[in-house]
Design a protein around this motif. Structure first.
Motif, PDB file in Angstrom:
ATOM      1  N   THR A  53       5.465   2.937  -2.553  1.00  0.00           N
ATOM      2  CA  THR A  53       6.189   1.571  -3.156  1.00  0.00           C
ATOM      3  C   THR A  53       5.938   0.536  -2.037  1.00  0.00           C
ATOM      4  OG1 THR A  53       7.763   2.906  -4.193  1.00  0.00           O
ATOM      5  CG2 THR A  53       8.188   0.523  -3.619  1.00  0.00           C
ATOM      6  N   ILE A  54       5.568  -0.633  -2.394  1.00  0.00           N
ATOM      7  CA  ILE A  54       5.030  -1.754  -1.480  1.00  0.00           C
ATOM      8  C   ILE A  54       6.118  -3.198  -1.824  1.00  0.00           C
ATOM      9  CG2 ILE A  54       3.019  -3.323  -0.854  1.00  0.00           C
ATOM     10  CD1 ILE A  54       1.315  -1.407  -2.121  1.00  0.00           C
ATOM     11  N   SER A  55       6.420  -3.574  -0.347  1.00  0.00           N
ATOM     12  CA  SER A  55       7.034  -4.854  -0.698  1.00  0.00           C
ATOM     13  C   SER A  55       6.469  -5.770  -0.163  1.00  0.00           C
ATOM     14  CB  SER A  55       8.687  -4.751  -0.205  1.00  0.00           C
ATOM     15  OG  SER A  55       8.477  -4.392   1.190  1.00  0.00           O
ATOM     16  N   ALA A  56       6.884  -7.062  -0.042  1.00  0.00           N
ATOM     17  CA  ALA A  56       6.112  -8.148   0.546  1.00  0.00           C
ATOM     18  C   ALA A  56       6.182  -8.117   2.214  1.00  0.00           C
ATOM     19  CB  ALA A  56       7.012  -9.627   0.156  1.00  0.00           C
ATOM     20  N   GLU A  57       6.911  -7.427   2.696  1.00  0.00           N
ATOM     21  CA  GLU A  57       7.029  -7.161   4.064  1.00  0.00           C
ATOM     22  C   GLU A  57       5.973  -6.476   4.508  1.00  0.00           C
ATOM     23  OE1 GLU A  57       9.679  -6.508   2.318  1.00  0.00           O
ATOM     24  OE2 GLU A  57      10.771  -8.592   2.803  1.00  0.00           O
ATOM     25  N   ASP A  58       5.257  -5.629   3.528  1.00  0.00           N
ATOM     26  CA  ASP A  58       4.126  -4.522   3.843  1.00  0.00           C
ATOM     27  C   ASP A  58       2.719  -5.366   3.720  1.00  0.00           C
ATOM     28  OD1 ASP A  58       5.777  -2.402   4.308  1.00  0.00           O
ATOM     29  OD2 ASP A  58       5.749  -2.328   2.050  1.00  0.00           O
ATOM     30  N   LEU A  59       2.731  -6.776   3.248  1.00  0.00           N
ATOM     31  CA  LEU A  59       1.490  -7.394   3.108  1.00  0.00           C
ATOM     32  C   LEU A  59       0.889  -8.160   4.071  1.00  0.00           C
ATOM     33  CD1 LEU A  59       2.598  -8.879  -0.409  1.00  0.00           C
ATOM     34  CD2 LEU A  59       1.245  -6.843  -0.176  1.00  0.00           C
ATOM     35  N   ASP A  60      -0.480  -8.328   4.244  1.00  0.00           N
ATOM     36  CA  ASP A  60      -1.333  -8.917   5.132  1.00  0.00           C
ATOM     37  C   ASP A  60      -1.890 -10.070   4.337  1.00  0.00           C
ATOM     38  OD1 ASP A  60      -2.629 -10.095   7.064  1.00  0.00           O
ATOM     39  OD2 ASP A  60      -3.743  -8.348   7.613  1.00  0.00           O
TER      40      ASP A  60
END
Length: 282
Positions: A53-60
């Motif tokens: 599960t991915i959230s905005a905080e995990d994005l580059d």
């Protein structure tokens, strides 16, 4: 007579898009009326899955591509609903019973409409206070004519003449599903006014056929594999074989690869292969 029935209708001849699989059950209006949430297939908890599960905080987004939307979209405004449902997370979600939050983690509202996007297998919600809209993605002029005609029929039979009540909105969603228009999500009238323009005379007053402003540049990165994205939808958006994250301002939204390639192009108007976008995980 519909409150929005000032724009001429366009005849319907063909469908632009039909997903290979839509939720089986499924008269959406019937399912929502029975449970006030979603069909069971839509509310099993994705967070219990072994997928990431991915959230905005995990994005580059540092190497993100600049893109613009080229798709036509149908806008359905949501009026002041006297019969709206409570906007709480459905059974099966880790936050079941709690208020549905927007991308800034603020409650979307007290009451309104809860609906389903089968493209992302996610629950969506929109306020019922005359500020929200439902956006249907990838709509042809012919489909827009059919949608307008169905809207007018439902508005004339509404408990609030000229404006769709909750039951009418569910019936409209069900009709859109029958046209293959299952990629839909919530937004606001203010967004439509500021970021979208009518398509000819087929859109007016945040209702009907619109497209994004060509000057409205977004950022895009790809995700590989499968998993879920915790974004603006009421439940995490699901992806099975890669996906694209589109950033517009402070908001991030997952778009399936096939829909992204049909909806977006580079800011210089050239076509995009989603697999060639920069990877967007830190």
């Amino acid at each position: 007579m519909s409150k929005y029935a000032t724009v001429p209708r366009s005849p319907a001849r063909r469908r632009a898009r039909s997903l290979s699989s839509r939720p089986s059950a499924q008269n959406e209006a019937g399912a929502l009326t029975r449970s006030r949430t979603m069909p069971n297939v839509a509310v099993s908890s994705p967070l219990a899955s072994s997928s990431r599960t991915i959230s905005a905080e995990d994005l580059d987004m540092s190497n993100a591509a600049s893109v613009i939307s080229k798709a036509q979209k149908f806008i359905l405004p949501i009026g002041n609903l006297k019969d709206g449902v409570k906007l709480v997370y459905p059974p099966g979600d880790e936050n079941a019973g709690q208020k549905i939050l927007d991308f800034e983690k603020n409650p979307i509202g007290d009451t309104g409409v809860i609906f389903y996007n089968s493209t992302d297998n996610s629950v969506q919600a929109v306020q019922g206070n005359d500020t929200g809209v439902i956006i249907f993605n990838l709509v042809t002029e012919n489909q827009a004519g059919l949608l307008r005609a169905r809207h007018d029929e439902l508005a004339n039979a509404s408990s609030t003449p000229g404006i769709l009540d909750h039951a009418g909105i569910l019936a409209f969603l069900d009709y859109a599903t029958s046209l293959g228009l299952t990629d839909r999500y919530n937004s606001t009238r203010d967004f439509i006014r500021k970021r979208m323009t009518p398509v000819g005379d087929l859109g007016q007053n945040e209702f009907g056929l619109y497209k994004r402003d060509d000057r409205d540049i977004c950022k895009a990165v790809r995700l590989d594999g499968r998993g879920f994205f915790k974004g603006p939808a009421a439940s995490p958006q699901k992806f099975e074989d890669g996906a694209v994250i589109v950033q517009q301002g402070a908001e991030y939204r997952l778009v399936q690869c096939e829909a992204f390639e049909r909806t977006y192009c580079y800011s210089n108007n050239t076509a995009i292969d989603a697999r060639e976008l920069p990877l967007g995980i830190r």
